[in-house]
Design an enzyme around this catalytic site. Structure first.
Site, PDB file in Angstrom:
ATOM      1  N   CYS A 165     -26.222 -32.859  -4.957  1.00  0.00           N
ATOM      2  CA  CYS A 165     -27.311 -33.587  -4.298  1.00  0.00           C
ATOM      3  C   CYS A 165     -27.464 -35.075  -4.610  1.00  0.00           C
ATOM      4  O   CYS A 165     -27.787 -35.833  -3.695  1.00  0.00           O
ATOM      5  CB  CYS A 165     -28.622 -32.877  -4.564  1.00  0.00           C
ATOM      6  N   LYS A 211     -38.742 -36.451  -1.735  1.00  0.00           N
ATOM      7  CA  LYS A 211     -37.594 -35.702  -2.269  1.00  0.00           C
ATOM      8  C   LYS A 211     -36.391 -36.631  -2.464  1.00  0.00           C
ATOM      9  O   LYS A 211     -35.752 -36.639  -3.521  1.00  0.00           O
ATOM     10  CB  LYS A 211     -37.249 -34.541  -1.321  1.00  0.00           C
ATOM     11  N   THR A 266     -33.108 -30.378   1.731  1.00  0.00           N
ATOM     12  CA  THR A 266     -33.354 -31.818   1.595  1.00  0.00           C
ATOM     13  C   THR A 266     -32.846 -32.515   2.852  1.00  0.00           C
ATOM     14  O   THR A 266     -31.674 -32.361   3.218  1.00  0.00           O
ATOM     15  CB  THR A 266     -32.613 -32.368   0.362  1.00  0.00           C
ATOM     16  N   GLU A 306     -37.473 -28.818  -2.537  1.00  0.00           N
ATOM     17  CA  GLU A 306     -37.302 -28.101  -3.806  1.00  0.00           C
ATOM     18  C   GLU A 306     -36.823 -29.080  -4.885  1.00  0.00           C
ATOM     19  O   GLU A 306     -35.929 -29.864  -4.654  1.00  0.00           O
ATOM     20  CB  GLU A 306     -36.277 -26.968  -3.604  1.00  0.00           C
TER      21      GLU A 306
HETATM   22  P1  NAD Z   1     -25.773 -23.706  -0.341  1.00  0.00           P
HETATM   23  O1  NAD Z   1     -24.600 -24.221   0.371  1.00  0.00           O
HETATM   24  O2  NAD Z   1     -25.617 -23.072  -1.681  1.00  0.00           O
HETATM   25  O3  NAD Z   1     -26.528 -22.619   0.560  1.00  0.00           O
HETATM   26  C1  NAD Z   1     -26.819 -22.793   1.917  1.00  0.00           C
HETATM   27  C2  NAD Z   1     -26.605 -21.453   2.626  1.00  0.00           C
HETATM   28  O4  NAD Z   1     -27.089 -21.568   3.957  1.00  0.00           O
HETATM   29  C3  NAD Z   1     -25.145 -21.014   2.729  1.00  0.00           C
HETATM   30  O5  NAD Z   1     -24.976 -19.764   2.096  1.00  0.00           O
HETATM   31  C4  NAD Z   1     -24.875 -20.947   4.246  1.00  0.00           C
HETATM   32  O6  NAD Z   1     -24.031 -19.874   4.612  1.00  0.00           O
HETATM   33  C5  NAD Z   1     -26.278 -20.727   4.782  1.00  0.00           C
HETATM   34  N1  NAD Z   1     -26.456 -21.116   6.193  1.00  0.00           N
HETATM   35  C6  NAD Z   1     -26.091 -22.271   6.797  1.00  0.00           C
HETATM   36  N2  NAD Z   1     -26.475 -22.257   8.088  1.00  0.00           N
HETATM   37  C7  NAD Z   1     -27.101 -21.078   8.300  1.00  0.00           C
HETATM   38  C8  NAD Z   1     -27.725 -20.478   9.429  1.00  0.00           C
HETATM   39  N3  NAD Z   1     -27.823 -21.137  10.593  1.00  0.00           N
HETATM   40  N4  NAD Z   1     -28.245 -19.239   9.304  1.00  0.00           N
HETATM   41  C9  NAD Z   1     -28.169 -18.574   8.118  1.00  0.00           C
HETATM   42  N5  NAD Z   1     -27.602 -19.085   7.012  1.00  0.00           N
HETATM   43  C10 NAD Z   1     -27.078 -20.333   7.098  1.00  0.00           C
HETATM   44  O7  NAD Z   1     -26.802 -24.923  -0.445  1.00  0.00           O
HETATM   45  P2  NAD Z   1     -27.933 -25.141  -1.555  1.00  0.00           P
HETATM   46  O8  NAD Z   1     -27.366 -25.747  -2.779  1.00  0.00           O
HETATM   47  O9  NAD Z   1     -28.763 -23.910  -1.650  1.00  0.00           O
HETATM   48  O10 NAD Z   1     -28.779 -26.288  -0.854  1.00  0.00           O
HETATM   49  C11 NAD Z   1     -29.603 -26.031   0.255  1.00  0.00           C
HETATM   50  C12 NAD Z   1     -30.488 -27.231   0.498  1.00  0.00           C
HETATM   51  O11 NAD Z   1     -31.355 -27.418  -0.621  1.00  0.00           O
HETATM   52  C13 NAD Z   1     -29.736 -28.545   0.663  1.00  0.00           C
HETATM   53  O12 NAD Z   1     -30.412 -29.322   1.616  1.00  0.00           O
HETATM   54  C14 NAD Z   1     -29.850 -29.197  -0.695  1.00  0.00           C
HETATM   55  O13 NAD Z   1     -29.815 -30.606  -0.608  1.00  0.00           O
HETATM   56  C15 NAD Z   1     -31.207 -28.748  -1.154  1.00  0.00           C
HETATM   57  N6  NAD Z   1     -31.394 -28.672  -2.612  1.00  0.00           N
HETATM   58  C16 NAD Z   1     -30.413 -28.181  -3.410  1.00  0.00           C
HETATM   59  C17 NAD Z   1     -30.625 -28.049  -4.778  1.00  0.00           C
HETATM   60  C18 NAD Z   1     -29.571 -27.500  -5.694  1.00  0.00           C
HETATM   61  O14 NAD Z   1     -29.781 -27.532  -6.906  1.00  0.00           O
HETATM   62  N7  NAD Z   1     -28.465 -26.979  -5.210  1.00  0.00           N
HETATM   63  C19 NAD Z   1     -31.870 -28.408  -5.313  1.00  0.00           C
HETATM   64  C20 NAD Z   1     -32.853 -28.898  -4.461  1.00  0.00           C
HETATM   65  C21 NAD Z   1     -32.604 -29.017  -3.105  1.00  0.00           C
HETATM   66  C1  UGA Z   2     -30.980 -32.554  -9.518  1.00  0.00           C
HETATM   67  C2  UGA Z   2     -32.447 -32.862  -9.847  1.00  0.00           C
HETATM   68  O1  UGA Z   2     -32.599 -32.897 -11.273  1.00  0.00           O
HETATM   69  C3  UGA Z   2     -33.368 -31.799  -9.264  1.00  0.00           C
HETATM   70  O2  UGA Z   2     -34.732 -32.142  -9.505  1.00  0.00           O
HETATM   71  C4  UGA Z   2     -33.115 -31.706  -7.764  1.00  0.00           C
HETATM   72  O3  UGA Z   2     -33.914 -30.677  -7.194  1.00  0.00           O
HETATM   73  C5  UGA Z   2     -31.650 -31.400  -7.514  1.00  0.00           C
HETATM   74  O4  UGA Z   2     -30.830 -32.439  -8.114  1.00  0.00           O
HETATM   75  C6  UGA Z   2     -31.277 -31.368  -6.068  1.00  0.00           C
HETATM   76  O5  UGA Z   2     -31.969 -31.923  -5.239  1.00  0.00           O
HETATM   77  O6  UGA Z   2     -30.232 -30.787  -5.843  1.00  0.00           O
HETATM   78  P1  UGA Z   2     -29.128 -30.908 -10.478  1.00  0.00           P
HETATM   79  O7  UGA Z   2     -28.195 -31.768  -9.713  1.00  0.00           O
HETATM   80  O8  UGA Z   2     -29.061 -29.444 -10.292  1.00  0.00           O
HETATM   81  O9  UGA Z   2     -30.649 -31.325 -10.154  1.00  0.00           O
HETATM   82  O10 UGA Z   2     -28.957 -31.181 -12.051  1.00  0.00           O
HETATM   83  P2  UGA Z   2     -29.388 -32.401 -13.003  1.00  0.00           P
HETATM   84  O11 UGA Z   2     -29.879 -31.836 -14.266  1.00  0.00           O
HETATM   85  O12 UGA Z   2     -30.261 -33.376 -12.332  1.00  0.00           O
HETATM   86  O13 UGA Z   2     -27.988 -33.090 -13.307  1.00  0.00           O
HETATM   87  C7  UGA Z   2     -27.286 -33.812 -12.324  1.00  0.00           C
HETATM   88  C8  UGA Z   2     -26.115 -34.527 -12.961  1.00  0.00           C
HETATM   89  O14 UGA Z   2     -26.573 -35.593 -13.789  1.00  0.00           O
HETATM   90  C9  UGA Z   2     -25.273 -33.629 -13.865  1.00  0.00           C
HETATM   91  O15 UGA Z   2     -23.919 -33.930 -13.708  1.00  0.00           O
HETATM   92  C10 UGA Z   2     -25.757 -33.982 -15.253  1.00  0.00           C
HETATM   93  O16 UGA Z   2     -24.820 -33.727 -16.242  1.00  0.00           O
HETATM   94  C11 UGA Z   2     -26.014 -35.468 -15.090  1.00  0.00           C
HETATM   95  N1  UGA Z   2     -26.975 -36.035 -16.065  1.00  0.00           N
HETATM   96  C12 UGA Z   2     -28.251 -35.579 -16.102  1.00  0.00           C
HETATM   97  C13 UGA Z   2     -26.555 -37.049 -16.902  1.00  0.00           C
HETATM   98  O17 UGA Z   2     -25.399 -37.484 -16.871  1.00  0.00           O
HETATM   99  N2  UGA Z   2     -27.453 -37.577 -17.786  1.00  0.00           N
HETATM  100  C14 UGA Z   2     -28.751 -37.147 -17.847  1.00  0.00           C
HETATM  101  O18 UGA Z   2     -29.517 -37.702 -18.684  1.00  0.00           O
HETATM  102  C15 UGA Z   2     -29.153 -36.120 -16.979  1.00  0.00           C
END
Ligand code: NAD
Ligand code: UGA
Length: 460
Positions: free
Chosen positions: A276, A220, A131, A161
């Site tokens: 996020c 996003k 993101t 994502e």
């Molecule tokens: P994360 O910290 O779990 O994973 C990122 C990984 O990238 C780490 O393991 C790190 O070591 C690796 N990394 C960093 N720089 C690197 C490089 N140059 N080469 C190789 N590896 C490298 O992060 P995440 O939760 O997977 O999030 C990744 C992205 O996706 C973020 O931008 C986040 O905003 C987005 N996103 C996260 C979620 C979620 O639910 N966690 C959902 C949607 C989008």
């Molecule tokens: C959220 C979005 O739902 C995903 O679509 C997105 O991809 C992601 O962020 C991201 O970009 O990282 P996530 O943070 O994994 O996903 O989980 P959620 O289910 O959205 O919950 C986020 C927080 O809101 C949690 O603490 C949850 O308990 C809280 N929540 C959720 C509430 O307090 N009330 C609700 O009705 C829903």
């Protein structure tokens, strides 16, 4: 027509790991290699104890690993082999320098992009999966273009994502939509179609949306901001409910029945957490300020401000109910993850709450079914934390001798039909207080046992 046969994913985190594991599972004709700089993380992906807890993830990984799914620290080799590269690295909020506390730190995206530029020996489709602020693809393009030759050409796509943790596999197998943005040039559109063909291995074509690059990047941030906004809206109403006698669950139900509003993301809580929502809203606020749109920035900022208010309001209520002091009292905290069905603790409300309890010199006992003790201590990062906070192996142990139980994460095992609250009550100091930050338990049932119960958004 470009056909993708070999995919590399840079970043084996919460997104890269599950996303590309499902991709490998659904596309047996494509070789998928997930790489990371962290040797420990890759070793865990290659072991029987995966680094992430997600329902259904083990089955998917164990089915494909070693067939068409590989985890490696050899970033360069995977880049060189791939036709298409997902950049799925972390983009945390900047801690220092310009935009500190607001802007996204794009250092990891930049270093991954530079690595691709340096080692690629053939043309690649580079996909922004992380993101990022709107127009980041432009910076990536500048880096890649500076290294392209007549033989090596780079196309950049945005494919954010939308999975949520705890339901990642379900979300990936059956997404509401997949979004793919591209520059609307001939080669951009060809790259976009190549990625569409990958997803349509399992996602119905009408759910794969194609847009221009900038719409995709902004969508996003917009989606996360709007989801979080709904939570802050219902949480703001929860304060009014407590003051008036309205019931926030009833209000959410009544509003959610309006098909224009819908019922999802209207569950009042102790405050949203996760890696996020806050980061992406602050990102949007920063972008708005940079674009000289202060009213827009203030509007989105309020979603985060309300979330902070909700957490501090809950703590204040606990302290005042416990006769205005929690010094030396034992508080049992049930749940530390930011939501159920994940071991992820990033920005969890539990961290703020427990730090506040420690400030008031309470003794805190924490139980979470999936979060390790080291992680909890690392998140709390306070001097003498191990003296002030005990990590327990069960809810019963945490509640033994406690003055109050606080439900912070909505794990199913804390429901009143799963946990023996009579046993919990028997072990507690009296009066035994229970604060439900998740509207999880039947308060009337627990009151019959003897608990003094407070629930967010209810004033019974
Ligand atoms: P994360 O910290 O779990 O994973 C990122 C990984 O990238 C780490 O393991 C790190 O070591 C690796 N990394 C960093 N720089 C690197 C490089 N140059 N080469 C190789 N590896 C490298 O992060 P995440 O939760 O997977 O999030 C990744 C992205 O996706 C973020 O931008 C986040 O905003 C987005 N996103 C996260 C979620 C979620 O639910 N966690 C959902 C949607 C989008
Ligand atoms: C959220 C979005 O739902 C995903 O679509 C997105 O991809 C992601 O962020 C991201 O970009 O990282 P996530 O943070 O994994 O996903 O989980 P959620 O289910 O959205 O919950 C986020 C927080 O809101 C949690 O603490 C949850 O308990 C809280 N929540 C959720 C509430 O307090 N009330 C609700 O009705 C829903």
């Amino acid at each position: 027509m470009t056909v993708v046969k070999n995919i590399c994913c840079i970043g084996a985190g919460y997104v890269g790991g599950p996303t590309c594991a499902v991709l490998a599972y659904k596309c047996p004709d494509i070789k998928v290699t997930i790489v990371d700089l962290s040797e420990a993380r890759i070793a865990a992906w290659n072991s029987s104890h995966l680094p992430i807890y997600e329902p259904g993830l083990d089955e998917v990984v164990f089915e494909c690993r070693g067939k068409n799914l590989f985890f490696s620290t050899d970033v360069d080799a995977a880049i060189q082999e791939a036709d298409l590269i997902f950049v799925s690295v972390n983009t945390p909020t900047k801690k220092t320098g310009m935009g500190a506390g607001m802007a996204a730190d794009l250092a990891y995206v930049e270093s991954a992009t530079r690595r691709i530029a340096q080692v690629a020996q053939s043309s690649k489709i580079v996909v922004e999966k992380s993101t990022v602020p709107c127009r980041t693809a432009q910076s990536m393009r500048t880096i890649l273009d500076a290294n392209s030759t007549p033989e090596i050409h780079f196309d950049i796509l945005s494919n954010p994502e939308f999975l949520a943790e705890g339901t990642a596999i379900k979300d990936l197998l059956n997404p509401d939509r997949v979004l793919i943005g591209a520059l609307q040039t001939e080669s951009g559109i060809e790259a976009q179609n190549a990625l569409v063909d990958v997803y349509t291995h399992w996602v119905p074509k009408d759910r794969v949306i194609t847009t221009n690059l900038w719409s995709s990047e902004l969508s996003k941030l917009a989606a996360n901001a709007m989801l979080a906004q709904r939570i802050s809206s219902i949480n703001a109403l929860s304060a009014i409910c407590e003051a008036t006698g309205a019931d926030v669950d009833e209000v959410a139900f009544a509003c959610g029945k309006d098909t224009r509003l819908g019922s999802k993301f209207l569950k009042a809580s102790v405050g949203f957490g996760g890696s996020c929502f806050q980061k992406d809203i602050l990102n949007l606020v920063y972008l708005s300020r940079q674009l000289n749109l202060p009213e827009v920035a203030d509007y989105w900022q309020q979603v985060v401000t309300m979330n902070e208010y909700q957490k501090s309001r809950f703590v204040r209520h606990i302290i005042s109910t416990l006769f205005n002091t929690i010094t030396n009292k034992k508080i049992a905290v049930l749940g530390f993850a930011f939501k159920k069905d994940t071991g992820d603790t990033r920005e969890s409300a539990a961290i703020t709450l427990i730090k506040d309890f420690m400030q008031e010199n309470a003794r805190v006992a924490v139980y979470d079914p999936k979060v390790e003790a080291e992680q909890i201590y690392m998140d709390l990062a306070e001097p003498d934390v191990e003296k002030k906070v005990t990590i327990c192996a069960s809810a019963y142990e945490a509640a033994e001798g406690a003055d109050a139980v606080v439900i912070v994460t909505e794990w199913d095992e804390f429901r009143d039909d799963q946990l023996d609250y009579t046993k919990i009550y028997a072990g507690m100091n009296k009066p035994a207080f229970l604060f439900d930050g998740r509207l999880l338990v039947d308060a009337a049932k627990l009151r019959k046992i003897g608990f003094k119960v407070s629930v967010i958004g209810k004033n019974e």
